[in-house]
Enzyme design. Structure first.
Site, PDB file in Angstrom:
ATOM      1  CB  CYS A   2      -0.939   0.100   1.189  1.00 52.46           C
ATOM      2  SG  CYS A   2      -2.038  -1.302   1.366  1.00 52.46           S
ATOM      3  NE  ARG A  26       4.831   1.747  -0.127  1.00 50.44           N
ATOM      4  CZ  ARG A  26       5.934   1.735   0.607  1.00 50.44           C
ATOM      5  NH1 ARG A  26       7.046   2.217   0.112  1.00 50.44           N
ATOM      6  NH2 ARG A  26       5.921   1.260   1.814  1.00 50.44           N
ATOM      7  CD1 TRP A  72      -0.099  -6.440  -2.912  1.00 50.56           C
ATOM      8  CD2 TRP A  72      -0.317  -6.886  -0.734  1.00 50.56           C
ATOM      9  NE1 TRP A  72       0.264  -7.742  -2.704  1.00 50.56           N
ATOM     10  CE2 TRP A  72       0.137  -8.046  -1.378  1.00 50.56           C
ATOM     11  CE3 TRP A  72      -0.537  -6.929   0.642  1.00 50.56           C
ATOM     12  CZ2 TRP A  72       0.384  -9.226  -0.699  1.00 50.56           C
ATOM     13  CZ3 TRP A  72      -0.295  -8.111   1.319  1.00 50.56           C
ATOM     14  CH2 TRP A  72       0.167  -9.253   0.652  1.00 50.56           C
ATOM     15  CG  ASN A  98       1.315   0.764   4.278  1.00 50.11           C
ATOM     16  OD1 ASN A  98       1.060  -0.423   4.120  1.00 50.11           O
ATOM     17  ND2 ASN A  98       2.548   1.245   4.221  1.00 50.11           N
ATOM     18  N   GLY A  99      -0.772  -1.010   6.376  1.00 52.02           N
ATOM     19  CA  GLY A  99      -0.394  -1.838   7.525  1.00 52.02           C
ATOM     20  C   GLY A  99      -1.544  -2.730   7.944  1.00 52.02           C
ATOM     21  CD  GLU A 467      17.078 -13.533  -7.272  1.00 56.44           C
ATOM     22  OE1 GLU A 467      16.630 -14.039  -6.237  1.00 56.44           O
ATOM     23  OE2 GLU A 467      16.623 -12.476  -7.741  1.00 56.44           O
ATOM     24  CE  LYS A 471      13.702 -12.176  -9.350  1.00 52.29           C
ATOM     25  NZ  LYS A 471      14.262 -11.350  -8.340  1.00 52.29           N
ATOM     26  CD  GLU A 474       9.615 -12.099  -8.226  1.00 51.61           C
ATOM     27  OE1 GLU A 474      10.846 -11.978  -8.264  1.00 51.61           O
ATOM     28  OE2 GLU A 474       8.918 -11.520  -7.383  1.00 51.61           O
ATOM     29  CG  HIS A 490      19.252 -37.698  -2.485  1.00 50.84           C
ATOM     30  ND1 HIS A 490      19.661 -38.951  -2.080  1.00 50.84           N
ATOM     31  CD2 HIS A 490      20.390 -37.030  -2.808  1.00 50.84           C
ATOM     32  CE1 HIS A 490      20.980 -39.035  -2.134  1.00 50.84           C
ATOM     33  NE2 HIS A 490      21.448 -37.876  -2.582  1.00 50.84           N
ATOM     34  CE  LYS A 584      11.369  -3.247  -6.162  1.00 49.50           C
ATOM     35  NZ  LYS A 584      12.065  -4.426  -6.694  1.00 49.50           N
TER      36      LYS A 584
HETATM   37  C1  F6R Z   1      11.716 -10.869  -5.706  1.00 48.43           C
HETATM   38  C2  F6R Z   1      11.496  -9.772  -4.810  1.00 48.43           C
HETATM   39  C3  F6R Z   1      11.176 -10.073  -3.379  1.00 48.43           C
HETATM   40  C4  F6R Z   1      12.014  -9.145  -2.486  1.00 48.43           C
HETATM   41  C5  F6R Z   1      11.654  -9.340  -1.009  1.00 48.43           C
HETATM   42  C6  F6R Z   1      12.528  -8.491  -0.107  1.00 48.43           C
HETATM   43  O1  F6R Z   1      12.009 -10.430  -6.986  1.00 48.43           O
HETATM   44  O2  F6R Z   1      11.571  -8.648  -5.192  1.00 48.43           O
HETATM   45  O3  F6R Z   1      11.435 -11.404  -3.076  1.00 48.43           O
HETATM   46  O4  F6R Z   1      13.357  -9.426  -2.712  1.00 48.43           O
HETATM   47  O5  F6R Z   1      10.317  -8.992  -0.804  1.00 48.43           O
HETATM   48  O6  F6R Z   1      12.431  -7.137  -0.427  1.00 48.43           O
HETATM   49  P1  F6R Z   1      13.494  -6.104   0.106  1.00 48.43           P
HETATM   50  O7  F6R Z   1      14.786  -6.398  -0.556  1.00 48.43           O
HETATM   51  O8  F6R Z   1      12.939  -4.773  -0.274  1.00 48.43           O
HETATM   52  O9  F6R Z   1      13.585  -6.300   1.591  1.00 48.43           O
END
Ligand code: F6R
Length: 589
Positions: A2, A26, A72, A98-99, A467, A471, A474, A490, A584
């Site tokens: 949010c 956000r 969100w 927000n929260g 990683e 990627k 998501e 295994h 994000k």
């Molecule tokens: C994946 C992604 C999330 C963030 C995670 C932590 O692409 O963006 O997994 O890495 O939410 O976010 P930060 O780094 O902002 O603490």
């Protein structure tokens, strides 16, 4: 999660809409704003993106006090009813939040048998304000603040008030002044309007007017808060095309900035009296940030002789990991606002450990919570899927571990210098990896219809696999998993067939024969195998990457995987910058 914004300025509605666009990363399931017109507050809100809100707002007249929100969802479905702002039943107050208000069910009981217009926890705040109002808005806000439990950044506007009010606890909230007075959940965003900003402390109410701001603890006692000049935000709104692709292509340049930034800010720089006393080191973060810690912990163990324990932040908070005065914990977070990571800092500091932030956001909640901060210098990252921040986290964490190793005598000054020189070859290596984009686009076409992908690697290639897998899942929504390559037999080998693809990463010469065996085992079961390596493996589609020292290889070898995720998601028609159900900045636990 949010985004909230509030403005007292000329054209408050259009400025709020502009800010919501910047904050959309956000949360983007619904949005709205409240325009305060003196004796009446007009609400405009809708399900969907800010573009939908802009269309709806076309008939709304300008005003000079407004608050806005991009959502969100946490409580209640995604629909216009649950979108913010919420009005008190008498129309005196409008709020955005927000929260999470953890005790909202108790508060609803306290309010009696009211009919609520939404299923949210947030709406209770508007109702409470009405109930607690006895002629003085600030006193009502303070009384309500004392009743709330949980994490919240709440912006409030009231009729006949050319002021904004905010209640802040464990969710980001910045107050700023420029041509007008503003509040916002994001320092980069507010810096487009404000040249003087203050980060509101937890447990604080702010009263903001065009003449200045006053801050109070919830009991009404005043709090002194420092204002400072923020770094100017980047010109986000004007950028066209996908942020994710733009951010991947920025990596070579950002690697240079991350290295220079590290040394310019003084390097590791632990307090002298404590520097030699650390016996336990943690890397703590979530998602991609955790993966960067996983990666550099493998590097530190394998090549620098240092033992670091990587831990997922939400596990660390409740997991009883040992912490004492000899603990050095690095908290990794692009946004610096991730609630799980910030909570983990509290645990370390309470037990006497040293908390060190590794972040992309100066003046974030993480920075304020930690003893020291190093900036990864990736610049604004707006695509929900993190890319360049990961590469810059790897550079910074590697430099930190090199300094720790040098300080402990675990590596010689000569090897230290050698690794720094090797690091200088990375931007070139990444540029060459980016040249495979066309080939990656063709591979994306091949994998886009598989039922699942597995990413495999050994030692420092395993975190790269994690990683790459994160990627892909998501943004493409294809099921994917990462495995240490030796672990496949295994269990997961049972899933290999022609409907599955495997991406094998191999940058460590000493283990490439092992990779060759894994590739053969998988190919024999009919699965398609893509290898990411500087050498070609039989029975696989090779994606050749430039050779760099294996301790640094992850910084370059992840780039084709970032591109592969992007190209696959694009070919499936996904919204790459704003994948479903994600946001994000994850500011709720
Ligand atoms: C994946 C992604 C999330 C963030 C995670 C932590 O692409 O963006 O997994 O890495 O939410 O976010 P930060 O780094 O902002 O603490």
């Amino acid at each position: 999660m949010c985004g909230i914004f509030g403005a007292i300025c000329q054209g408050a509605v259009s400025n709020t809409l502009k800010a919501l666009k910047l904050l959309e990363y956000r949360g983007y399931d619904s949005a709205g704003f409240a325009a305060n017109r003196g004796d009446v507050i007009e609400i405009c809100k809708t399900e969907g993106r800010i573009a939908a809100l802009e269309r709806l707002a076309q008939g709304v007249a300008e005003t000079d006090v407004a608050i806005g929100h991009t959502r969100w969802a946490t409580h209640g479905a995604v629909c216009a009813q649950n979108a913010h702002p919420f009005l008190s039943p008498d129309g005196r107050f409008a709020i955005v939040h927000n929260g999470i208000i953890e005790n909202y069910l108790d508060l609803k009981k306290y309010l009696g048998k009211k009919v609520f217009s939404s299923q949210t926890d947030s709406e209770t705040v508007a109702y409470l304000l009405e109930k607690e109002y006895r002629g003085d808005v600030l006193q009502a806000v303070l009384r309500v603040a004392q009743m709330l439990q949980g994490s919240f950044a709440i912006a409030i506007t009231a009729v006949n008030e050319r002021k904004l009010y905010a209640i802040k606890n464990k969710s980001p909230l910045v107050v700023g002044f420029g041509e007008g007075a503003y509040l916002c959940s994001d320092i980069r965003c507010i810096s487009r309007w404000a040249n003087s900003v203050a980060v509101t402390p937890d447990g604080t109410v702010a009263e903001i007017s065009p003449d200045g701001a006053r801050f109070f603890r919830f009991d009404g006692s005043p709090v002194a808060v420092n204002f400072f000049t923020p770094e100017q935000g980047e010109n986000v709104a004007e950028t066209s095309g996908d942020f994710m692709l733009k951010e991947i292509y920025e990596i070579p340049r950002k690697l240079v900035l991350a290295k220079n930034g590290y040394f310019d800010s003084g390097g590791l720089n632990l307090p002298e009296r404590r520097a030699g006393s650390f016996r336990k080191i943690y890397f703590i973060g979530c998602g991609t940030a955790y993966n960067s810690g996983l990666q550099v912990s493998a590097v530190a163990r394998q090549w620098f002789g240092i033992d670091v324990t990587p831990v997922i932040a939400s596990e660390f908070v409740y997991g009883n990991y040992p912490v004492d005065g000899h603990t050095l914990a690095f908290f990794i977070s692009q946004s610096g606002e991730t609630a799980d990571t910030v909570r983990a800092v509290e645990r370390v500091r309470a037990a006497g450990g040293y908390a060190y932030a590794v972040t992309n956001t100066a003046s974030s909640s993480l920075t304020f919570a930690c003893d020291r901060t190093v900036n990864i210098c990736a610049g604004g990252e707006y695509a929900v899927a993190s890319t360049k921040a990961y590469n810059c986290q790897l550079v910074t964490l590697t430099l930190l571990m090199l300094d720790v190793a040098l300080g402990r005598g675990a590596i010689s000054r000569q090897s230290y210098r050698y690794f720094l020189r090797e690091m200088d070859s990375l931007p070139q290596a990444v540029m060459r990896a980016l040249k495979s984009d066309d080939e990656i686009t063709r591979l994306a076409e091949k994998i886009k219809d598989v039922s699942a992908l597995f990413y495999i690697g050994r030692i420092a290639d395993y975190p790269t696999a994690c990683e790459g897998s994160l990627k892909l899942k998501e943004i493409s929504y294809i099921h994917s998993e990462a495995y240490p390559a030796g672990e496949l037999k295994h269990g997961a080998l049972a899933l290999m067939d022609s409907d599955v693809a495997v991406v094998a990463i191999s940058t460590f010469d000493a283990l490439s024969d092992k990779t060759a065996s894994s590739v053969n085992e998988i190919a024999a079961r009919g699965a398609m195998v893509i290898t990411v390596s500087d050498r070609v493996f039989e029975n696989s589609l090779p994606l050749i990457i430039p050779k760099v020292h294996p301790a640094l290889a992850g910084i370059a070898s992840v780039v084709p995987l970032q591109l592969l995720a992007y190209r696959t998601a694009k070919s499936l028609g996904r919204d790459v910058d704003k994948p479903r159900n994600l946001a994000k900045s994850v500011t709720v636990e």
